[in-house]
Design a protein around this motif. Structure first.
Motif, PDB file in Angstrom:
ATOM      1  N   UNK A 151      17.951  27.072  11.290  1.00 50.07           N
ATOM      2  CA  UNK A 151      17.074  27.672  12.333  1.00 50.07           C
ATOM      3  C   UNK A 151      17.107  27.048  13.677  1.00 50.07           C
ATOM      4  N   UNK A 152      17.520  27.873  14.909  1.00 53.12           N
ATOM      5  CA  UNK A 152      17.462  27.273  16.055  1.00 53.12           C
ATOM      6  C   UNK A 152      16.379  28.108  16.679  1.00 53.12           C
ATOM      7  N   UNK A 153      15.531  27.326  17.640  1.00 56.76           N
ATOM      8  CA  UNK A 153      14.668  28.054  18.581  1.00 56.76           C
ATOM      9  C   UNK A 153      14.668  27.477  19.911  1.00 56.76           C
ATOM     10  N   UNK A 154      14.254  28.122  20.945  1.00 58.62           N
ATOM     11  CA  UNK A 154      14.135  27.481  22.204  1.00 58.62           C
ATOM     12  C   UNK A 154      13.184  26.528  22.237  1.00 58.62           C
ATOM     13  N   UNK A 212      22.025  37.143   7.174  1.00 59.83           N
ATOM     14  CA  UNK A 212      21.620  36.712   5.602  1.00 59.83           C
ATOM     15  C   UNK A 212      21.265  35.161   5.459  1.00 59.83           C
ATOM     16  N   UNK A 213      20.780  34.539   6.460  1.00 59.23           N
ATOM     17  CA  UNK A 213      20.421  33.076   6.422  1.00 59.23           C
ATOM     18  C   UNK A 213      19.143  32.735   5.742  1.00 59.23           C
ATOM     19  N   UNK A 214      18.188  33.798   5.464  1.00 58.13           N
ATOM     20  CA  UNK A 214      16.982  33.387   4.987  1.00 58.13           C
ATOM     21  C   UNK A 214      15.920  33.175   5.839  1.00 58.13           C
ATOM     22  N   UNK A 215      16.375  33.230   7.155  1.00 61.03           N
ATOM     23  CA  UNK A 215      15.358  32.659   8.332  1.00 61.03           C
ATOM     24  C   UNK A 215      14.794  33.991   9.151  1.00 61.03           C
ATOM     25  N   UNK A 216      16.106  34.721   9.127  1.00 64.48           N
ATOM     26  CA  UNK A 216      15.702  35.784  10.259  1.00 64.48           C
ATOM     27  C   UNK A 216      15.282  37.069   9.152  1.00 64.48           C
ATOM     28  N   UNK A 217      15.738  37.267   8.098  1.00 58.83           N
ATOM     29  CA  UNK A 217      14.835  38.171   7.060  1.00 58.83           C
ATOM     30  C   UNK A 217      14.416  37.317   5.668  1.00 58.83           C
ATOM     31  N   UNK A 218      13.277  37.894   5.324  1.00 54.96           N
ATOM     32  CA  UNK A 218      12.818  37.484   3.909  1.00 54.96           C
ATOM     33  C   UNK A 218      13.963  37.866   2.785  1.00 54.96           C
ATOM     34  N   UNK A 219      14.070  37.207   1.858  1.00 48.64           N
ATOM     35  CA  UNK A 219      15.088  37.655   0.901  1.00 48.64           C
ATOM     36  C   UNK A 219      14.834  38.954   0.338  1.00 48.64           C
ATOM     37  N   UNK A 220      13.751  39.161   0.139  1.00 52.14           N
ATOM     38  CA  UNK A 220      12.929  40.474  -0.389  1.00 52.14           C
ATOM     39  C   UNK A 220      13.504  41.622   0.439  1.00 52.14           C
ATOM     40  N   UNK A 270       9.001  26.661  21.309  1.00 47.77           N
ATOM     41  CA  UNK A 270       8.508  27.786  21.106  1.00 47.77           C
ATOM     42  C   UNK A 270       9.121  28.186  19.649  1.00 47.77           C
ATOM     43  N   UNK A 271       8.745  29.458  19.168  1.00 44.29           N
ATOM     44  CA  UNK A 271       9.038  30.029  17.857  1.00 44.29           C
ATOM     45  C   UNK A 271      10.129  30.939  18.287  1.00 44.29           C
ATOM     46  N   UNK A 272      10.659  31.237  19.458  1.00 47.53           N
ATOM     47  CA  UNK A 272      11.697  32.151  19.649  1.00 47.53           C
ATOM     48  C   UNK A 272      12.956  31.758  18.888  1.00 47.53           C
ATOM     49  N   UNK A 273      13.457  32.554  18.090  1.00 55.57           N
ATOM     50  CA  UNK A 273      14.629  32.504  17.340  1.00 55.57           C
ATOM     51  C   UNK A 273      15.871  32.602  18.165  1.00 55.57           C
ATOM     52  N   UNK A 274      16.804  31.950  18.436  1.00 59.25           N
ATOM     53  CA  UNK A 274      17.988  32.087  19.147  1.00 59.25           C
ATOM     54  C   UNK A 274      18.974  32.778  18.413  1.00 59.25           C
ATOM     55  N   UNK A 275      19.338  32.183  17.483  1.00 63.71           N
ATOM     56  CA  UNK A 275      20.602  32.659  16.551  1.00 63.71           C
ATOM     57  C   UNK A 275      20.446  31.837  14.952  1.00 63.71           C
ATOM     58  N   UNK A 276      21.469  31.880  14.521  1.00 69.10           N
ATOM     59  CA  UNK A 276      21.579  31.379  13.081  1.00 69.10           C
ATOM     60  C   UNK A 276      22.836  30.087  13.167  1.00 69.10           C
ATOM     61  N   UNK A 277      22.692  29.118  12.377  1.00 71.37           N
ATOM     62  CA  UNK A 277      23.505  28.140  12.409  1.00 71.37           C
ATOM     63  C   UNK A 277      24.106  28.442  10.679  1.00 71.37           C
TER      64      UNK A 277
END
Length: 392
Positions: free
Chosen positions: A307-310, A253-261, A313-320
């Motif tokens: 937002x954390x990426x490698x 629920x961070x707004x990065x991995x999923x759009x709020x909608x 790259x644009x590869x998401x690693x996880x959330x903060x």
């Protein structure tokens, strides 16, 4: 005569509603009790604020500079767990599960014996380990190392994790159900090992997902992330959340991995099966910048806000993000009440786990509470009726 602590003048979050009632705690046992016959000895005036069950953190890879795959020696590892435990109560968390991603077998063997359920004075309880891998689909690896991924038909839990001491720590495992041997592994884990099986990091279709649920799988791990997208003619695993056999499902629920909608759509489909997670990593709570890799990510990592990426790259690693932030986001984005959003970080989780000791404010359960203002900001955290955090 037992001393009784009474929480008064609060909005008590129970089953998704805010109730104007008092809550009584036996100070000797730390459990919630019915209204006692004798006069309570101690009162906590909530002044109209929300009193909710303390949050459960179901999927965290680390925070406050600690990543759970980094094992140097037993003493420093235990101290890292304690540091995380004390950090999490500042976010309203009363208990958490450590997540170990796809790593070398040696890392599992070293870390798992220290991840069995345990308590930390003044901090959140550790309830065990969630192993996210290594039986994942390389096509949906996300930030996991595909060179370390395995096929269930070719390996066993003993080969991967070690013996009894390690298995005692494992409470959840995420795997890809389309891999050869997955169905048999799901049946073994859920029926004989008493492990909650989650499915994710997968390109399985809807039918394979249904078969996995029939074999005993109970949860979808971070829906929409690391799985095929929802399509109107081929719903994939994500489509399971609207089926009659709907599993529990977790959402970042961070707004990065999923759009709020999208988060709102999933929540509204099954509010009582929805689980909020952070999928946090060690940079949660740290300043922005470039950080070194570790046993999971052998590359520099770039933190920009949550937002954390490698790096590069644009590869998401996880959330903060933190779990209290995810609860506030869900309420704001979906329009649900704060008590309804709280369900997704408390009651829904313990119902999925079959844990009747915590997660609901009712007699017989632990007096693990979070006190919040009307915006969901954490003001206090209580563990077994003792205040362990107070935002002054």
């Amino acid at each position: 005569m037992a001393k009784v602590k009474t929480f008064i003048n609060g909005q008590v979050c129970v089953h998704g509603q805010a109730l104007n009632q008092s809550v009584y705690v036996d100070e000797q046992t730390g459990l919630i009790i019915q209204q006692p016959g004798q006069r309570p000895s101690d009162f906590v005036d909530l002044n109209g604020r929300f009193l909710a069950p303390a949050y459960l953190e179901l999927q965290t890879n680390g925070c406050a500079g600690i990543h759970f795959t980094t094992f140097k020696d037993p003493q420093s590892y235990r101290e890292g767990l304690r540091k995380v435990s004390c950090h999490l109560v500042t976010k309203g968390v009363g208990a958490f599960y450590v997540t170990l991603p796809t790593v070398h077998r040696e890392v599992f063997a070293k870390a798992l014996p220290y991840l069995r359920p345990q308590t930390f004075g003044g901090g959140a309880d550790l309830l065990g380990c969630h192993c996210e891998g290594p039986w994942l689909n390389p096509a949906k690896k996300g930030a996991h190392d595909d060179k370390l991924m395995l096929i269930p038909a070719e390996t066993s839990t003993e080969d991967v994790f070690g013996g009894t001491e390690s298995m005692q720590a494992i409470k959840l495992i995420t795997l890809a159900p389309e891999l050869e041997g997955s169905q048999a592994l799901i049946e073994r884990l859920s029926q004989r090992e008493n492990v909650v099986v989650c499915i994710g990091h997968s390109n399985a279709d809807f039918e394979t997902g249904l078969a996995a649920l029939g074999a005993g799988a109970r949860v979808l791990t971070h829906v929409f992330n690391a799985m095929d997208p929802l399509h109107h003619r081929s719903p994939g695993l994500a489509g399971l959340i609207a089926s009659p056999q709907a599993p529990y499902f977790s959402l970042i629920g961070d707004g990065i991995h999923l759009h709020p909608a999208v988060l709102t759509m999933a929540f509204r489909s099954q509010p009582r099966k929805c689980i909020l997670i952070t999928d946090s990593i060690e940079m949660a709570g740290l300043p922005d910048g470039i950080y070194p890799g570790h046993a999971q990510i052998p590359h520099p990592q770039k933190k920009e806000g949550n937002r954390v990426t490698i790096d590069g790259t644009e590869t998401l690693i996880g959330s903060c993000s933190s779990i209290d932030e995810c609860v506030r986001n869900l309420s704001k984005w979906s329009g649900c009440s704060l008590p309804e959003a709280v369900l997704c970080a408390t009651e829904n989780i313990v119902n999925m786990l079959g844990d009747v000791s915590r997660g609901v404010i009712e007699p017989g359960r632990r007096a693990d509470f979070v006190v919040m203002d009307d915006q969901g900001q954490v003001l206090q955290t209580w563990i077994k009726g003792v205040q362990v955090y107070n935002r002054s």
